[in-house]
Scaffold this motif. Structure first.
Motif, PDB file in Angstrom:
ATOM      1  N   LEU A   1       0.865  -1.175   0.000  1.00  0.00           N
ATOM      2  CA  LEU A   1       0.000   0.000   0.000  1.00  0.00           C
ATOM      3  C   LEU A   1       0.902   1.224   0.000  1.00  0.00           C
ATOM      4  O   LEU A   1       1.595   1.484   0.990  1.00  0.00           O
ATOM      5  N   PRO A   2       0.951   1.955  -1.118  1.00  0.00           N
ATOM      6  CA  PRO A   2       1.835   3.126  -1.184  1.00  0.00           C
ATOM      7  C   PRO A   2       1.458   4.159  -0.126  1.00  0.00           C
ATOM      8  O   PRO A   2       0.288   4.472   0.068  1.00  0.00           O
ATOM      9  N   ALA A   3       2.478   4.660   0.561  1.00  0.00           N
ATOM     10  CA  ALA A   3       2.256   5.623   1.638  1.00  0.00           C
ATOM     11  C   ALA A   3       3.485   6.494   1.801  1.00  0.00           C
ATOM     12  O   ALA A   3       4.520   6.251   1.189  1.00  0.00           O
ATOM     13  N   PHE A   4       3.340   7.508   2.632  1.00  0.00           N
ATOM     14  CA  PHE A   4       4.465   8.384   2.956  1.00  0.00           C
ATOM     15  C   PHE A   4       4.350   8.755   4.422  1.00  0.00           C
ATOM     16  O   PHE A   4       3.333   8.528   5.058  1.00  0.00           O
ATOM     17  N   ARG A   5       5.431   9.296   4.919  1.00  0.00           N
ATOM     18  CA  ARG A   5       5.451   9.668   6.333  1.00  0.00           C
ATOM     19  C   ARG A   5       5.494  11.179   6.483  1.00  0.00           C
ATOM     20  O   ARG A   5       6.163  11.868   5.731  1.00  0.00           O
ATOM     21  N   VAL A   6       4.775  11.648   7.480  1.00  0.00           N
ATOM     22  CA  VAL A   6       4.829  13.044   7.907  1.00  0.00           C
ATOM     23  C   VAL A   6       5.301  12.976   9.351  1.00  0.00           C
ATOM     24  O   VAL A   6       4.548  12.554  10.228  1.00  0.00           O
ATOM     25  N   GLY A   7       6.561  13.318   9.551  1.00  0.00           N
ATOM     26  CA  GLY A   7       7.150  13.104  10.869  1.00  0.00           C
ATOM     27  C   GLY A   7       7.243  11.618  11.111  1.00  0.00           C
ATOM     28  O   GLY A   7       7.818  10.887  10.315  1.00  0.00           O
ATOM     29  N   ASN A   8       6.622  11.151  12.176  1.00  0.00           N
ATOM     30  CA  ASN A   8       6.644   9.711  12.449  1.00  0.00           C
ATOM     31  C   ASN A   8       5.282   9.061  12.184  1.00  0.00           C
ATOM     32  O   ASN A   8       5.029   7.952  12.628  1.00  0.00           O
ATOM     33  N   ARG A   9       4.422   9.736  11.454  1.00  0.00           N
ATOM     34  CA  ARG A   9       3.079   9.221  11.189  1.00  0.00           C
ATOM     35  C   ARG A   9       2.906   8.874   9.708  1.00  0.00           C
ATOM     36  O   ARG A   9       3.320   9.629   8.840  1.00  0.00           O
ATOM     37  N   TRP A  10       2.283   7.737   9.456  1.00  0.00           N
ATOM     38  CA  TRP A  10       2.012   7.296   8.095  1.00  0.00           C
ATOM     39  C   TRP A  10       0.786   8.017   7.532  1.00  0.00           C
ATOM     40  O   TRP A  10      -0.188   8.250   8.244  1.00  0.00           O
ATOM     41  N   ARG A  11       0.857   8.310   6.244  1.00  0.00           N
ATOM     42  CA  ARG A  11      -0.275   8.883   5.510  1.00  0.00           C
ATOM     43  C   ARG A  11      -0.396   8.166   4.170  1.00  0.00           C
ATOM     44  O   ARG A  11       0.601   7.790   3.565  1.00  0.00           O
ATOM     45  N   VAL A  12      -1.630   8.004   3.716  1.00  0.00           N
ATOM     46  CA  VAL A  12      -1.915   7.317   2.457  1.00  0.00           C
ATOM     47  C   VAL A  12      -2.821   8.220   1.630  1.00  0.00           C
ATOM     48  O   VAL A  12      -3.815   8.741   2.142  1.00  0.00           O
ATOM     49  N   ARG A  13      -2.481   8.386   0.367  1.00  0.00           N
ATOM     50  CA  ARG A  13      -3.362   9.161  -0.517  1.00  0.00           C
ATOM     51  C   ARG A  13      -4.622   8.343  -0.806  1.00  0.00           C
ATOM     52  O   ARG A  13      -4.558   7.130  -0.986  1.00  0.00           O
ATOM     53  N   ARG A  14      -5.740   9.012  -0.849  1.00  0.00           N
ATOM     54  CA  ARG A  14      -7.008   8.325  -1.117  1.00  0.00           C
ATOM     55  C   ARG A  14      -6.959   7.590  -2.457  1.00  0.00           C
ATOM     56  O   ARG A  14      -7.461   6.479  -2.582  1.00  0.00           O
ATOM     57  N   GLU A  15      -6.304   8.180  -3.455  1.00  0.00           N
ATOM     58  CA  GLU A  15      -6.171   7.547  -4.765  1.00  0.00           C
ATOM     59  C   GLU A  15      -5.367   6.252  -4.664  1.00  0.00           C
ATOM     60  O   GLU A  15      -5.650   5.274  -5.354  1.00  0.00           O
ATOM     61  N   SER A  16      -4.362   6.236  -3.781  1.00  0.00           N
ATOM     62  CA  SER A  16      -3.565   5.024  -3.585  1.00  0.00           C
ATOM     63  C   SER A  16      -4.397   3.925  -2.943  1.00  0.00           C
ATOM     64  O   SER A  16      -4.276   2.750  -3.296  1.00  0.00           O
ATOM     65  N   MET A  17      -5.250   4.308  -2.015  1.00  0.00           N
ATOM     66  CA  MET A  17      -6.130   3.329  -1.381  1.00  0.00           C
ATOM     67  C   MET A  17      -7.094   2.741  -2.405  1.00  0.00           C
ATOM     68  O   MET A  17      -7.298   1.523  -2.446  1.00  0.00           O
ATOM     69  N   LEU A  18      -7.668   3.580  -3.237  1.00  0.00           N
ATOM     70  CA  LEU A  18      -8.592   3.106  -4.265  1.00  0.00           C
ATOM     71  C   LEU A  18      -7.886   2.147  -5.218  1.00  0.00           C
ATOM     72  O   LEU A  18      -8.411   1.081  -5.548  1.00  0.00           O
ATOM     73  N   ALA A  19      -6.671   2.501  -5.654  1.00  0.00           N
ATOM     74  CA  ALA A  19      -5.900   1.631  -6.542  1.00  0.00           C
ATOM     75  C   ALA A  19      -5.585   0.305  -5.863  1.00  0.00           C
ATOM     76  O   ALA A  19      -5.659  -0.762  -6.489  1.00  0.00           O
ATOM     77  N   PHE A  20      -5.244   0.342  -4.579  1.00  0.00           N
ATOM     78  CA  PHE A  20      -4.953  -0.876  -3.828  1.00  0.00           C
ATOM     79  C   PHE A  20      -6.182  -1.778  -3.782  1.00  0.00           C
ATOM     80  O   PHE A  20      -6.088  -2.985  -4.008  1.00  0.00           O
ATOM     81  N   ILE A  21      -7.328  -1.206  -3.513  1.00  0.00           N
ATOM     82  CA  ILE A  21      -8.566  -1.993  -3.443  1.00  0.00           C
ATOM     83  C   ILE A  21      -8.876  -2.622  -4.791  1.00  0.00           C
ATOM     84  O   ILE A  21      -9.267  -3.791  -4.870  1.00  0.00           O
ATOM     85  N   GLU A  22      -8.680  -1.870  -5.859  1.00  0.00           N
ATOM     86  CA  GLU A  22      -8.998  -2.377  -7.194  1.00  0.00           C
ATOM     87  C   GLU A  22      -8.064  -3.481  -7.636  1.00  0.00           C
ATOM     88  O   GLU A  22      -8.482  -4.379  -8.375  1.00  0.00           O
ATOM     89  N   LYS A  23      -6.805  -3.450  -7.208  1.00  0.00           N
ATOM     90  CA  LYS A  23      -5.835  -4.435  -7.715  1.00  0.00           C
ATOM     91  C   LYS A  23      -5.587  -5.596  -6.771  1.00  0.00           C
ATOM     92  O   LYS A  23      -5.028  -6.602  -7.173  1.00  0.00           O
ATOM     93  N   SER A  24      -5.984  -5.494  -5.531  1.00  0.00           N
ATOM     94  CA  SER A  24      -5.543  -6.468  -4.529  1.00  0.00           C
ATOM     95  C   SER A  24      -6.657  -7.322  -3.973  1.00  0.00           C
ATOM     96  O   SER A  24      -7.828  -6.954  -3.984  1.00  0.00           O
TER      97      SER A  24
END
Length: 60
Positions: free
Chosen positions: A35-58
């Motif tokens: 699941l593509p993500a990035f960090r802001v400080g020590n917290r993970w964040r995921v773009r909504r578009e990445s979540m949608l793509a993950f759901i569609e492919k996985s």
């Protein structure tokens, strides 16, 4: 499931709610780069578009 109700940038809690999985499962997906993500400080964040793509492919 309506992803439009969530912000453009999701937290781990948002991801848990969307996928109906545990925090540990989300963290595993992030650490294994499934699941593509990035960090802001020590917290993970995921773009909504990445979540949608993950759901569609996985089968999580």
């Amino acid at each position: 499931m309506h992803l439009n109700q969530y912000p453009d940038i999701l937290t781990i809690k948002d991801c848990q709610d969307i996928l109906q999985v545990s925090r540990g499962t989300i963290l595993r997906l992030l650490h294994e780069d499934e699941l593509p993500a990035f960090r802001v400080g020590n917290r993970w964040r995921v773009r909504r578009e990445s979540m949608l793509a993950f759901i569609e492919k996985s089968e999580y």
